[in-house]
Design an enzyme around this catalytic site. Structure first.
Site, PDB file in Angstrom:
ATOM      1  N   HIS A 308       1.098  -0.819   0.132  1.00 28.13           N
ATOM      2  CA  HIS A 308      -0.410  -0.191   0.522  1.00 28.13           C
ATOM      3  C   HIS A 308       1.163   0.966  -0.393  1.00 28.13           C
ATOM      4  CE1 HIS A 308      -3.214   3.111   1.213  1.00 28.13           C
ATOM      5  NE2 HIS A 308      -4.108   2.089   0.847  1.00 28.13           N
ATOM      6  N   ASP A 366      -7.384  -3.753  -1.184  1.00 25.26           N
ATOM      7  CA  ASP A 366      -8.447  -4.393  -2.308  1.00 25.26           C
ATOM      8  C   ASP A 366      -8.608  -5.459  -2.768  1.00 25.26           C
ATOM      9  OD1 ASP A 366      -8.928  -1.231  -2.354  1.00 25.26           O
ATOM     10  OD2 ASP A 366      -6.200  -1.197  -2.588  1.00 25.26           O
TER      11      ASP A 366
END
Length: 431
Positions: A308, A366
């Site tokens: 991330h 995600d």
């Protein structure tokens, strides 16, 4: 704004300027440069504003190094595992967790605002059937100000409150209508006897011809997806909402601007990109090939859904959502879905690979939200609309905070101009 006892000295052209330093309750100190241009005649240069605090806020704090996300001080993993979405909405909007009475009142207000104006049904029919649901969402939310005139005056606290509840309540209905419209099925009205997440799933997947029962495991997973995406500090779409609102734009226009920004693949499309990557891999036996490509610095291929930009350790949202992903896949199975088979094996491989452990490239929120939504039966075109309806409460909380801030002024970023200097116009025949 917190008081400051420290200053920094800037030396420029033989002159010195004292810059106040603010110390937050968490995070790095902040240099106050508001008077820099007036005093020294210079701007700062920060493309992407990645080193600039555009506001002070009490809503959300992120520490990417620690892998920490706090809403009003509460860790996101606690909220996602022990609370539910509408309670987190209350927390973000009003600053504290609600009492039982306060929560019941808030849930009732949201539930009774879930229906949309009947004429909005006709508005949907102005879109082509193959329109992307995000295009529909941007247009319909922006048009809400044409249907709800009694909640557009941002100077009226009560109208701000009504607009806030309306947006949180109606976004699931509008998103579900966009989905139904895109697949040629009739709109399904919201039901007051269902909770927020179950109601959304019912509006998406039920049809008039037969009864549809929402499985509680799927409802809980959907609620967690909403909760884990509720707010994420001053990201691109939130900053867009604040900037649009700073002009005095009505809340529906400001939220539509945030939705448009979220649509970008670098922001809200990450879980969709993850599913597209799984399709590119195609089958379990090709995973070693793509793992090797991900490790190859000369290969532009990157594993989507791993690591991330903000979180340099683990994504605190991913741990909770992994639990829901496991529950959903156990309920629905993966035998008949090659994409989910690839996802599970890719997760197992990455979690046990020394390279990924060393680089801290763990599955993020995600990755897990993408495979949950795929398992539920949502097309990838609906992933970002679901993100948008989840994030609406964060946008509204930030908007309300900004409107109430006495320091609020219209946003006006500066620039480093590198174009031509002044020159005279010449007639066309002399060019």
């Amino acid at each position: 704004m917190t008081d400051t006892q420290k200053t920094a000295t800037l030396s420029l052209d033989g002159k010195s300027y004292e810059l106040p330093i603010f110390s937050p309750t968490a995070g790095p100190d902040v240099l106050d440069i508001r008077k820099l241009y007036a005093q020294a005649g210079v701007f700062t240069y920060d493309p992407g504003f990645t080193s600039t605090a555009s506001c002070d806020s009490t809503i959300t704090f992120i520490d990417g190094g620690k892998g920490e996300l706090l809403h009003r001080g509460y860790p996101i993993d606690q909220l996602a595992s022990q609370s539910h979405y509408l309670e987190v909405c209350y927390l973000l909007l009003y600053g504290e967790l609600p009492s039982a009475t306060q929560l019941e009142d808030f849930e009732n207000r949201v539930t009774r605002h879930t229906m949309v104006h009947e004429q909005m049904h006709n508005f949907f029919r102005g879109f082509r059937r193959d329109a992307h649901p995000m295009a529909t969402l941007v247009g319909v939310v922006g048009a809400m100000s044409a249907f709800y005139h009694d909640s557009t005056d941002i100077s009226d606290p009560w109208q701000r409150e009504v607009a806030s509840v309306r947006l949180i309540a109606k976004l699931p209905t509008i998103a579900a209508m966009a989905y139904k419209y895109s697949i040629g099925q009739p709109f399904v009205y919201p039901r007051n006897d269902l909770d927020y997440a179950a109601n959304f799933l019912h509006m998406c997947f039920s049809v008039p011809a037969e009864e549809y029962q929402v499985d509680p495991i799927l409802s809980r997973a959907m609620d967690r997806i909403f909760t884990l995406h509720a707010d994420h500090e001053q990201n691109a779409s939130t900053s867009t909402v604040r900037l649009a609102s700073s002009s005095g734009a009505n809340p529906f226009a400001a939220i539509a601007a945030g939705i448009a920004c979220l649509w970008g693949p670098a922001h809200g499309g990450a879980n969709q990109a993850c599913l597209e990557m799984l399709k590119e891999i195609g089958s379990v036996d090709r995973i070693p090939e793509f793992i090797a490509r991900a490790k190859d610095k000369e290969d532009p291929f990157r594993l989507m859904g791993f690591g991330h930009r903000v979180y340099k350790n683990t994504d605190p949202r991913a741990t909770v959502l992994k639990q829901s992903a496991d529950e959903v896949l156990e309920l629905l199975g993966v035998e008949d879905n090659p994409l989910l088979q690839v996802a599970k094996e890719l997760e197992r491989t990455a979690l046990n690979d020394p390279y990924f452990k060393e680089k801290k490239l763990f599955p993020n929120v995600d990755f897990y939200s993408g495979i949950i939504l795929e398992a539920m039966g949502f097309p990838t075109s609906m992933f970002t609309p679901i993100f948008a309806l989840s994030r609406t409460v964060g946008w509204i909380s930030q908007w309300k905070e900004m409107i109430a801030d006495p320091q609020n002024k219209i946003g006006r970023p500066r620039q480093l101009y590198l174009g031509e200097t002044a020159r005279d116009y010449s007639d066309i025949e002399n060019r």
